[in-house]
Write a protein that holds these residues in place. Sequence first.
Motif, PDB file in Angstrom:
ATOM      1  N   TRP A 146     -55.045 -31.523 -69.886  1.00 12.72           N
ATOM      2  CA  TRP A 146     -55.605 -30.177 -69.918  1.00 12.72           C
ATOM      3  C   TRP A 146     -54.765 -29.233 -69.058  1.00 12.72           C
ATOM      4  O   TRP A 146     -54.538 -28.087 -69.430  1.00 12.72           O
ATOM      5  CB  TRP A 146     -57.048 -30.194 -69.404  1.00 12.72           C
ATOM      6  CG  TRP A 146     -58.058 -30.763 -70.357  1.00 12.72           C
ATOM      7  CD1 TRP A 146     -57.964 -31.950 -71.015  1.00 12.72           C
ATOM      8  CD2 TRP A 146     -59.292 -30.176 -70.753  1.00 12.72           C
ATOM      9  NE1 TRP A 146     -59.078 -32.150 -71.796  1.00 12.72           N
ATOM     10  CE2 TRP A 146     -59.913 -31.080 -71.653  1.00 12.72           C
ATOM     11  CE3 TRP A 146     -59.950 -28.997 -70.429  1.00 12.72           C
ATOM     12  CZ2 TRP A 146     -61.154 -30.817 -72.229  1.00 12.72           C
ATOM     13  CZ3 TRP A 146     -61.185 -28.740 -70.997  1.00 12.72           C
ATOM     14  CH2 TRP A 146     -61.782 -29.636 -71.896  1.00 12.72           C
ATOM     15  N   ALA A 147     -54.333 -29.721 -67.899  1.00 20.17           N
ATOM     16  CA  ALA A 147     -53.565 -28.878 -66.983  1.00 20.17           C
ATOM     17  C   ALA A 147     -52.244 -28.432 -67.594  1.00 20.17           C
ATOM     18  O   ALA A 147     -51.718 -27.369 -67.232  1.00 20.17           O
ATOM     19  CB  ALA A 147     -53.319 -29.614 -65.672  1.00 20.17           C
ATOM     20  N   ARG A 148     -51.703 -29.224 -68.526  1.00 18.93           N
ATOM     21  CA  ARG A 148     -50.445 -28.875 -69.182  1.00 18.93           C
ATOM     22  C   ARG A 148     -50.673 -28.125 -70.492  1.00 18.93           C
ATOM     23  O   ARG A 148     -49.723 -27.795 -71.189  1.00 18.93           O
ATOM     24  CB  ARG A 148     -49.627 -30.139 -69.449  1.00 18.93           C
ATOM     25  CG  ARG A 148     -49.152 -30.856 -68.197  1.00 18.93           C
ATOM     26  CD  ARG A 148     -48.096 -31.893 -68.531  1.00 18.93           C
ATOM     27  NE  ARG A 148     -48.645 -32.975 -69.346  1.00 18.93           N
ATOM     28  CZ  ARG A 148     -49.073 -34.140 -68.862  1.00 18.93           C
ATOM     29  NH1 ARG A 148     -49.042 -34.343 -67.551  1.00 18.93           N
ATOM     30  NH2 ARG A 148     -49.527 -35.093 -69.660  1.00 18.93           N
ATOM     31  N   SER A 149     -51.906 -27.879 -70.826  1.00 17.04           N
ATOM     32  CA  SER A 149     -52.242 -27.264 -72.103  1.00 17.04           C
ATOM     33  C   SER A 149     -52.541 -25.781 -71.934  1.00 17.04           C
ATOM     34  O   SER A 149     -52.979 -25.324 -70.875  1.00 17.04           O
ATOM     35  CB  SER A 149     -53.468 -27.967 -72.703  1.00 17.04           C
ATOM     36  OG  SER A 149     -54.003 -27.237 -73.775  1.00 17.04           O
ATOM     37  N   PRO A 191     -57.286 -31.402 -75.405  1.00 18.26           N
ATOM     38  CA  PRO A 191     -56.544 -32.644 -75.156  1.00 18.26           C
ATOM     39  C   PRO A 191     -57.466 -33.745 -74.640  1.00 18.26           C
ATOM     40  O   PRO A 191     -58.659 -33.542 -74.414  1.00 18.26           O
ATOM     41  CB  PRO A 191     -55.529 -32.235 -74.075  1.00 18.26           C
ATOM     42  CG  PRO A 191     -55.550 -30.747 -74.027  1.00 18.26           C
ATOM     43  CD  PRO A 191     -56.929 -30.340 -74.465  1.00 18.26           C
ATOM     44  N   GLN A 192     -56.859 -34.899 -74.407  1.00 18.29           N
ATOM     45  CA  GLN A 192     -57.612 -36.007 -73.830  1.00 18.29           C
ATOM     46  C   GLN A 192     -57.944 -35.743 -72.368  1.00 18.29           C
ATOM     47  O   GLN A 192     -57.233 -35.033 -71.661  1.00 18.29           O
ATOM     48  CB  GLN A 192     -56.804 -37.303 -73.916  1.00 18.29           C
ATOM     49  CG  GLN A 192     -56.742 -37.944 -75.282  1.00 18.29           C
ATOM     50  CD  GLN A 192     -56.045 -39.292 -75.226  1.00 18.29           C
ATOM     51  OE1 GLN A 192     -55.018 -39.440 -74.580  1.00 18.29           O
ATOM     52  NE2 GLN A 192     -56.606 -40.284 -75.893  1.00 18.29           N
ATOM     53  N   LEU A 193     -59.036 -36.353 -71.937  1.00 22.97           N
ATOM     54  CA  LEU A 193     -59.336 -36.502 -70.522  1.00 22.97           C
ATOM     55  C   LEU A 193     -59.183 -37.968 -70.170  1.00 22.97           C
ATOM     56  O   LEU A 193     -59.266 -38.848 -71.045  1.00 22.97           O
ATOM     57  CB  LEU A 193     -60.762 -36.036 -70.213  1.00 22.97           C
ATOM     58  CG  LEU A 193     -61.019 -34.530 -70.318  1.00 22.97           C
ATOM     59  CD1 LEU A 193     -62.517 -34.233 -70.241  1.00 22.97           C
ATOM     60  CD2 LEU A 193     -60.280 -33.765 -69.219  1.00 22.97           C
ATOM     61  N   ALA A 198     -57.568 -34.708 -65.623  1.00 21.43           N
ATOM     62  CA  ALA A 198     -57.375 -33.636 -66.599  1.00 21.43           C
ATOM     63  C   ALA A 198     -55.908 -33.240 -66.703  1.00 21.43           C
ATOM     64  O   ALA A 198     -55.589 -32.081 -66.947  1.00 21.43           O
ATOM     65  CB  ALA A 198     -58.232 -32.427 -66.222  1.00 21.43           C
ATOM     66  N   ARG A 199     -55.001 -34.203 -66.535  1.00 21.78           N
ATOM     67  CA  ARG A 199     -53.579 -33.873 -66.522  1.00 21.78           C
ATOM     68  C   ARG A 199     -53.109 -33.279 -67.850  1.00 21.78           C
ATOM     69  O   ARG A 199     -52.257 -32.394 -67.872  1.00 21.78           O
ATOM     70  CB  ARG A 199     -52.752 -35.100 -66.164  1.00 21.78           C
ATOM     71  CG  ARG A 199     -53.032 -36.351 -66.974  1.00 21.78           C
ATOM     72  CD  ARG A 199     -52.234 -37.538 -66.414  1.00 21.78           C
ATOM     73  NE  ARG A 199     -52.525 -38.795 -67.093  1.00 21.78           N
ATOM     74  CZ  ARG A 199     -53.492 -39.620 -66.709  1.00 21.78           C
ATOM     75  NH1 ARG A 199     -54.258 -39.316 -65.660  1.00 21.78           N
ATOM     76  NH2 ARG A 199     -53.700 -40.758 -67.354  1.00 21.78           N
ATOM     77  N   ALA A 222     -71.801 -27.528 -65.264  1.00 22.21           N
ATOM     78  CA  ALA A 222     -71.304 -28.786 -64.715  1.00 22.21           C
ATOM     79  C   ALA A 222     -70.168 -29.292 -65.597  1.00 22.21           C
ATOM     80  O   ALA A 222     -70.341 -29.463 -66.806  1.00 22.21           O
ATOM     81  CB  ALA A 222     -72.419 -29.825 -64.656  1.00 22.21           C
ATOM     82  N   PHE A 223     -69.008 -29.516 -64.996  1.00 20.56           N
ATOM     83  CA  PHE A 223     -67.879 -30.155 -65.661  1.00 20.56           C
ATOM     84  C   PHE A 223     -67.591 -31.419 -64.873  1.00 20.56           C
ATOM     85  O   PHE A 223     -67.162 -31.375 -63.728  1.00 20.56           O
ATOM     86  CB  PHE A 223     -66.664 -29.229 -65.676  1.00 20.56           C
ATOM     87  CG  PHE A 223     -65.494 -29.775 -66.465  1.00 20.56           C
ATOM     88  CD1 PHE A 223     -65.533 -29.822 -67.854  1.00 20.56           C
ATOM     89  CD2 PHE A 223     -64.355 -30.240 -65.824  1.00 20.56           C
ATOM     90  CE1 PHE A 223     -64.461 -30.316 -68.584  1.00 20.56           C
ATOM     91  CE2 PHE A 223     -63.279 -30.736 -66.537  1.00 20.56           C
ATOM     92  CZ  PHE A 223     -63.335 -30.775 -67.922  1.00 20.56           C
ATOM     93  N   THR A 224     -67.847 -32.578 -65.473  1.00 25.13           N
ATOM     94  CA  THR A 224     -67.854 -33.823 -64.702  1.00 25.13           C
ATOM     95  C   THR A 224     -66.492 -34.492 -64.610  1.00 25.13           C
ATOM     96  O   THR A 224     -66.352 -35.474 -63.895  1.00 25.13           O
ATOM     97  CB  THR A 224     -68.870 -34.816 -65.299  1.00 25.13           C
ATOM     98  OG1 THR A 224     -68.543 -35.065 -66.674  1.00 25.13           O
ATOM     99  CG2 THR A 224     -70.281 -34.252 -65.217  1.00 25.13           C
ATOM    100  N   SER A 225     -65.490 -33.987 -65.327  1.00 24.25           N
ATOM    101  CA  SER A 225     -64.112 -34.393 -65.078  1.00 24.25           C
ATOM    102  C   SER A 225     -63.555 -33.466 -64.007  1.00 24.25           C
ATOM    103  O   SER A 225     -64.325 -32.734 -63.355  1.00 24.25           O
ATOM    104  CB  SER A 225     -63.296 -34.339 -66.371  1.00 24.25           C
ATOM    105  OG  SER A 225     -62.016 -34.936 -66.183  1.00 24.25           O
TER     106      SER A 225
END
Length: 605
Positions: A421-424, A369-371, A418-419, A408-411
Motif C-alpha cells: 500500500w505504501a508503494r501504491s 494491493p495486498q496486506l 502495508a508495504r 478502525a484500520f487494523t493493519s
Amino acid sequence: MSLPLTAQDPGFVTYQVQVTPQQDAFYQNNRLDTFSQVEGPPRILVVAPPEGEVIPGGEIRPDETSLLLASLTSAGFDVKMIAPNLLPADLPTLAQYNSVVLVDVPARQLDRNQMETLQSYVRDLGGGLVAVGGPTSYGVGGYYGTPLEDALPVDMQIKDEKRRPSLTIVFIIDHSGSMSETSGGVTKLELAKEAAARSVELLFPNDHVGVIAFDDTASWVVPITDLQNPADIVNAIGTIQIGGGTDIYAGLLAMSKILPDDPSKAKHVILLTDGGADITGIPELVKKLYEENGITLSTVGVGNDAAPFLKDIAAIGGGRYHFTNNASTIATIFTEETTLATRAYIVEESFFPTLVNSSPILANITEVPQLHGYVASSAKDLAQVILESEKGDPILATWQYGLGKSVAFTSDATGRWARDWARSEIFPTFWVQAVRYTINDSLNSALQMSIDTQGENASITLDARDRAGGFLNGYQVEASIVAPNGEAQTVIFTQTAPGRYESAFTPTEQGIYLIHFSGTADSEVNPPLCRDDRVGIILLTRISAHRIGPGPAPASIGIGQRASCFSPPSRRFQARPESHPRHTANRPVAAVDCRIAPSRGYRHP
C-alpha cells in the motif's frame, strides 16, 4: 475602547482583559475572559510513539508516521504530531482539532484521564477518531476494557474459540510490603489484582488460569482451573493481602511444580514485582521450563526498585519485559500479555482485503494491493465493516459513536504490513479520505447563540436562519453540554419564535463548558440544516458575553501525491453504489466560560 489584534495560528484563542484601578472596593469584577476561533484548514492531531523506542519483546519501533504525515499535509490539513503522553487530557484543548489519529499507540502510554477525554471528544463533541494498527495496538496494545475500546467500532476479542490453541496462564504477583505504596490513591497491589481480574475476562471458558501470590514465601491463591466460573476466580484474587519480603524464586518454584503437567498447548506466565531479590537459581529454572516444557515467561517491573534481572529472565523465557513507573498501567500491560499469549491476535500472512460495504473512504479506489498482516478483532454490532480479511476479521470498519465518527484500520501504515500500500498510488488517497470521513462538514445554515445568566441558571438562545436569511422553523434541537469536569448532559430546546429556540441548564462549577448542538427536521418538507440534519458550527463565548463568531468550514481536500512510481499487484473490486447520501455529521461546539454566582461558593473573577 477597541484594540485591533492580528490572528495567528488557527484554533481557540483566549483573551483576558485586566483593569487595575487606583481605588477598588470590589476587585472580583476587574477581569474579563473571552474566547474566539481563528479559522483555517482542518486541524488533525496525530498521536504516535517515537521512532526508535524499544517495544516489549526487544524490537525497535520503526518509522510509522512519515508517509501518513506527508499524505495528510499534502492534502491541505493542518497536521500536528505528538507523543502519546502529550495527548491533551482536557476537552477545550482537544476540541481545537477536527480529528485525532492514533498510530500504533499502546494503551499503557496513555493514562485513564487522557482516554476518557478522547472518548468524550468523540461521543459528546462530535470529534473524529482514526485508529491505525500495528503490533502495539488494539488487543495486543492493551485496549481491552478501556475507553479506547468503547470509542472504536471493533471489540478487542476474537469470538471464535477455534481460532487459537488452548491456553493456560499463571499470574505470579508480588504482595510484599512495598506493594502497599499508592499510585493515584490506589495501592500497587490493588492495581495488580484489578489487572489480573481484567485479564481473566479475556479468556475463553475452556482456557485455564492460576494465580500465585508471593512475598518471602509463595502460595496458590487460585489453583489452575478452567473459566467456567470466572466470578469465583476474581473473588479469590481479591483476597490477596499485603505481606512481607520478596522471594521471586519461591513464586517461580511453586509454578514449576504444577504448570509443566498442564495439557494446554500454550502455557504462559506473567510475573509482576516491584522489588529486588536474590537471582540464585532463577535463570536456570526459567530456561528449563521454556526449553523442556514450552512455558513462556513475561515479566513486569513496577518502579525503579524492581529486580534488575527481570529483562534477562524474560528473554531466557521467550517472553517480554515491561517496565513502568506508573502502576496504573499494570492493567493494560496484563491485557497485552494475555492477548499475545493466545498466539492468535497478530495475523501475519499475505492477503487481498475483501470489499464488504461501500464507503466514502474508498471513493475513486477500485483496487487495493495486498496486506501482509493485521491485529485480529471483532466488529461491533452497529459498526459497518468496509474491508475484511480472508478469515472474516475487520480490516477497515467505521461507526457513529455518539455525535462523532471513528474509523478502525487494523493493519498498519508502514512497510511492515502495508508495504505494498505504501508503494501504491492509493495510499495518500485512502488515508486522506479516511481522516476526512471523520471530520464534520460545513453548514447550510447560519446560527447565532447567546447565553444569559439568571441567578444560578443559564439560559441558551439559538437563532437559526438559512443562507438566504430565512427563518429555520420546525426543528427538534438539542444540545450536549460538557462541564469542566467532563460530565455531559443533554438539554432539549423549545421553539419560541420564528427561527428561535431556547433552553436552559444549571452550571455546577466554574470553568469552560463545551456545547454541541444538533437538530433534526420535524418533517420532510423542511430542508435539512445540513446534509445529515445536524446543526454544525463552532461558537465561542463567555457566559456573559455575546457570540464571538462562526468557526471554520473544512477546506477542500485533494487526493495527494503518489508514494512511489512503482505500483504493486492489486486486486480490483467493484464498489457498490451508495443507497443513501454521504453521512457528514457536523460538530457544533460552543466553549462557554461559566462564572458561578457567589452563593455557590465561587467568586466572580
